[in-house]
Design a protein around this motif. Structure first.
Motif, PDB file in Angstrom:
ATOM      1  N   ARG A  13       0.577  -0.883   0.307  1.00 23.88           N
ATOM      2  CA  ARG A  13      -0.081  -0.048  -0.545  1.00 23.88           C
ATOM      3  C   ARG A  13       0.802   1.845  -0.112  1.00 23.88           C
ATOM      4  O   ARG A  13       1.819   0.845   0.683  1.00 23.88           O
ATOM      5  N   ILE A  14       0.533   2.172  -1.180  1.00 22.96           N
ATOM      6  CA  ILE A  14       1.011   3.073  -0.747  1.00 22.96           C
ATOM      7  C   ILE A  14       0.202   4.853  -0.788  1.00 22.96           C
ATOM      8  O   ILE A  14      -0.258   5.183  -1.856  1.00 22.96           O
ATOM      9  N   SER A  15       0.013   5.228   0.688  1.00 19.03           N
ATOM     10  CA  SER A  15      -0.998   5.832   0.728  1.00 19.03           C
ATOM     11  C   SER A  15      -2.400   5.139   0.556  1.00 19.03           C
ATOM     12  O   SER A  15      -2.375   4.635   1.113  1.00 19.03           O
ATOM     13  N   SER A  16      -3.086   5.785  -0.194  1.00 20.10           N
ATOM     14  CA  SER A  16      -4.552   5.647  -0.516  1.00 20.10           C
ATOM     15  C   SER A  16      -4.577   4.507  -1.598  1.00 20.10           C
ATOM     16  O   SER A  16      -5.539   3.654  -2.411  1.00 20.10           O
ATOM     17  N   VAL A  17      -3.543   3.796  -2.833  1.00 19.38           N
ATOM     18  CA  VAL A  17      -3.126   3.159  -4.124  1.00 19.38           C
ATOM     19  C   VAL A  17      -3.002   1.549  -3.099  1.00 19.38           C
ATOM     20  O   VAL A  17      -1.691   1.437  -2.451  1.00 19.38           O
ATOM     21  N   CYS A  18      -3.334   1.045  -4.078  1.00 21.09           N
ATOM     22  CA  CYS A  18      -3.027  -0.578  -2.960  1.00 21.09           C
ATOM     23  C   CYS A  18      -2.840  -1.397  -4.125  1.00 21.09           C
ATOM     24  O   CYS A  18      -3.581  -1.456  -5.746  1.00 21.09           O
ATOM     25  N   ILE A  19      -1.593  -2.694  -4.396  1.00 19.44           N
ATOM     26  CA  ILE A  19      -1.423  -3.763  -5.259  1.00 19.44           C
ATOM     27  C   ILE A  19      -0.880  -4.878  -4.118  1.00 19.44           C
ATOM     28  O   ILE A  19      -0.575  -5.324  -3.632  1.00 19.44           O
ATOM     29  N   LYS A  20      -2.281  -5.452  -5.407  1.00 26.05           N
ATOM     30  CA  LYS A  20      -2.110  -6.598  -4.770  1.00 26.05           C
ATOM     31  C   LYS A  20      -2.020  -7.831  -5.888  1.00 26.05           C
ATOM     32  O   LYS A  20      -2.085  -7.863  -7.339  1.00 26.05           O
ATOM     33  N   GLU A  21      -1.048  -8.839  -5.871  1.00 31.32           N
ATOM     34  CA  GLU A  21      -0.975 -10.322  -6.501  1.00 31.32           C
ATOM     35  C   GLU A  21      -2.589 -11.245  -6.342  1.00 31.32           C
ATOM     36  O   GLU A  21      -2.748 -11.325  -5.519  1.00 31.32           O
ATOM     37  N   VAL A  22      -2.730 -11.325  -7.577  1.00 30.29           N
ATOM     38  CA  VAL A  22      -3.653 -12.093  -7.521  1.00 30.29           C
ATOM     39  C   VAL A  22      -3.713 -13.085  -8.361  1.00 30.29           C
ATOM     40  O   VAL A  22      -4.192 -14.721  -8.020  1.00 30.29           O
ATOM     41  N   ASP A  23      -2.352 -13.626  -8.823  1.00 35.83           N
ATOM     42  CA  ASP A  23      -1.999 -14.536  -9.463  1.00 35.83           C
ATOM     43  C   ASP A  23      -0.140 -14.621  -9.841  1.00 35.83           C
ATOM     44  O   ASP A  23      -0.307 -13.320  -9.435  1.00 35.83           O
ATOM     45  N   ASP A  24       0.029 -15.297 -10.520  1.00 39.34           N
ATOM     46  CA  ASP A  24       1.303 -15.118 -10.388  1.00 39.34           C
ATOM     47  C   ASP A  24       1.236 -14.109 -11.233  1.00 39.34           C
ATOM     48  O   ASP A  24       1.656 -14.893 -12.715  1.00 39.34           O
ATOM     49  N   GLY A  25       2.577 -13.387 -10.869  1.00 38.88           N
ATOM     50  CA  GLY A  25       2.913 -12.388 -12.628  1.00 38.88           C
ATOM     51  C   GLY A  25       1.644 -10.687 -12.098  1.00 38.88           C
ATOM     52  O   GLY A  25       1.567 -10.165 -12.415  1.00 38.88           O
ATOM     53  N   ILE A  26       0.115 -11.756 -12.189  1.00 38.04           N
ATOM     54  CA  ILE A  26      -0.636 -10.636 -12.272  1.00 38.04           C
ATOM     55  C   ILE A  26      -0.966  -9.693 -10.848  1.00 38.04           C
ATOM     56  O   ILE A  26      -1.533 -10.443  -9.847  1.00 38.04           O
ATOM     57  N   TRP A  27      -1.424  -8.395 -11.050  1.00 35.67           N
ATOM     58  CA  TRP A  27      -1.162  -8.044  -9.916  1.00 35.67           C
ATOM     59  C   TRP A  27      -2.534  -6.410  -9.995  1.00 35.67           C
ATOM     60  O   TRP A  27      -2.616  -6.221 -11.017  1.00 35.67           O
ATOM     61  N   LEU A  28      -3.137  -6.558  -8.958  1.00 37.93           N
ATOM     62  CA  LEU A  28      -4.690  -5.798  -9.075  1.00 37.93           C
ATOM     63  C   LEU A  28      -4.176  -4.108  -8.856  1.00 37.93           C
ATOM     64  O   LEU A  28      -3.791  -4.419  -7.712  1.00 37.93           O
ATOM     65  N   ILE A  29      -5.144  -3.447  -9.079  1.00 42.94           N
ATOM     66  CA  ILE A  29      -4.254  -1.715  -8.316  1.00 42.94           C
ATOM     67  C   ILE A  29      -5.706  -1.550  -8.152  1.00 42.94           C
ATOM     68  O   ILE A  29      -6.328  -1.637  -9.012  1.00 42.94           O
ATOM     69  N   SER A  30      -5.615  -0.798  -7.338  1.00 43.54           N
ATOM     70  CA  SER A  30      -6.788   0.356  -5.878  1.00 43.54           C
ATOM     71  C   SER A  30      -6.615   1.234  -5.941  1.00 43.54           C
ATOM     72  O   SER A  30      -5.949   1.344  -5.535  1.00 43.54           O
ATOM     73  N   PHE A  31      -7.253   1.828  -5.814  1.00 44.38           N
ATOM     74  CA  PHE A  31      -7.091   3.023  -5.468  1.00 44.38           C
ATOM     75  C   PHE A  31      -8.491   3.536  -4.506  1.00 44.38           C
ATOM     76  O   PHE A  31      -9.844   3.215  -4.982  1.00 44.38           O
ATOM     77  N   MET A  32      -8.792   4.262  -3.125  1.00 44.64           N
ATOM     78  CA  MET A  32      -9.023   3.519  -1.867  1.00 44.64           C
ATOM     79  C   MET A  32      -9.932   1.964  -2.631  1.00 44.64           C
ATOM     80  O   MET A  32      -9.399   1.209  -1.806  1.00 44.64           O
ATOM     81  N   ARG A  33     -11.070   1.927  -2.549  1.00 38.71           N
ATOM     82  CA  ARG A  33     -11.853   0.484  -2.310  1.00 38.71           C
ATOM     83  C   ARG A  33     -11.891   0.574  -3.587  1.00 38.71           C
ATOM     84  O   ARG A  33     -12.924  -0.274  -4.432  1.00 38.71           O
ATOM     85  N   TYR A  34     -11.579   0.825  -5.239  1.00 41.71           N
ATOM     86  CA  TYR A  34     -12.206   0.975  -6.026  1.00 41.71           C
ATOM     87  C   TYR A  34     -10.936   0.192  -7.422  1.00 41.71           C
ATOM     88  O   TYR A  34     -10.072   0.707  -6.974  1.00 41.71           O
ATOM     89  N   ASP A  35     -11.380  -1.144  -7.930  1.00 46.29           N
ATOM     90  CA  ASP A  35     -10.600  -1.758  -8.807  1.00 46.29           C
ATOM     91  C   ASP A  35     -10.250  -0.742 -10.012  1.00 46.29           C
ATOM     92  O   ASP A  35     -11.147  -0.710 -10.344  1.00 46.29           O
ATOM     93  N   LEU A  36      -8.868  -0.913 -10.399  1.00 49.62           N
ATOM     94  CA  LEU A  36      -8.728   0.038 -11.726  1.00 49.62           C
ATOM     95  C   LEU A  36      -8.307  -1.071 -12.774  1.00 49.62           C
ATOM     96  O   LEU A  36      -8.374  -0.431 -13.304  1.00 49.62           O
TER      97      LEU A  36
END
Length: 61
Positions: A13-36
């Motif tokens: 998490r960087i401030s309100s941005v979240c980067i989460k690995e959802v699969d091998d090499g695939i990352w979900l970028i979210s801002f606050m609670r919104y998936d971008l």
């Protein structure tokens, strides 16, 4: 100020941005609670989500 904190399970998490690995090499970028979008590290691509805010935000007239 932005802080980067490992949250476990491949989540950062960087401030309100979240980067989460959802699969091998695939990352979900979210801002606050919104998936971008998703980043594919192997292909070096970004796939955006068409309506990241869903129906929660009304378009301005």
């Amino acid at each position: 100020m932005a802080y980067e904190m490992p949250l476990g399970g491949g989540i950062h998490r960087i401030s309100s941005v979240c980067i989460k690995e959802v699969d091998d090499g695939i990352w979900l970028i979210s801002f606050m609670r919104y998936d971008l979008g998703y980043i594919d590290l192997d292909q070096r691509t970004l796939q955006t989500i068409d309506t990241p805010f869903g129906t929660r935000v009304s378009p301005m007239s």
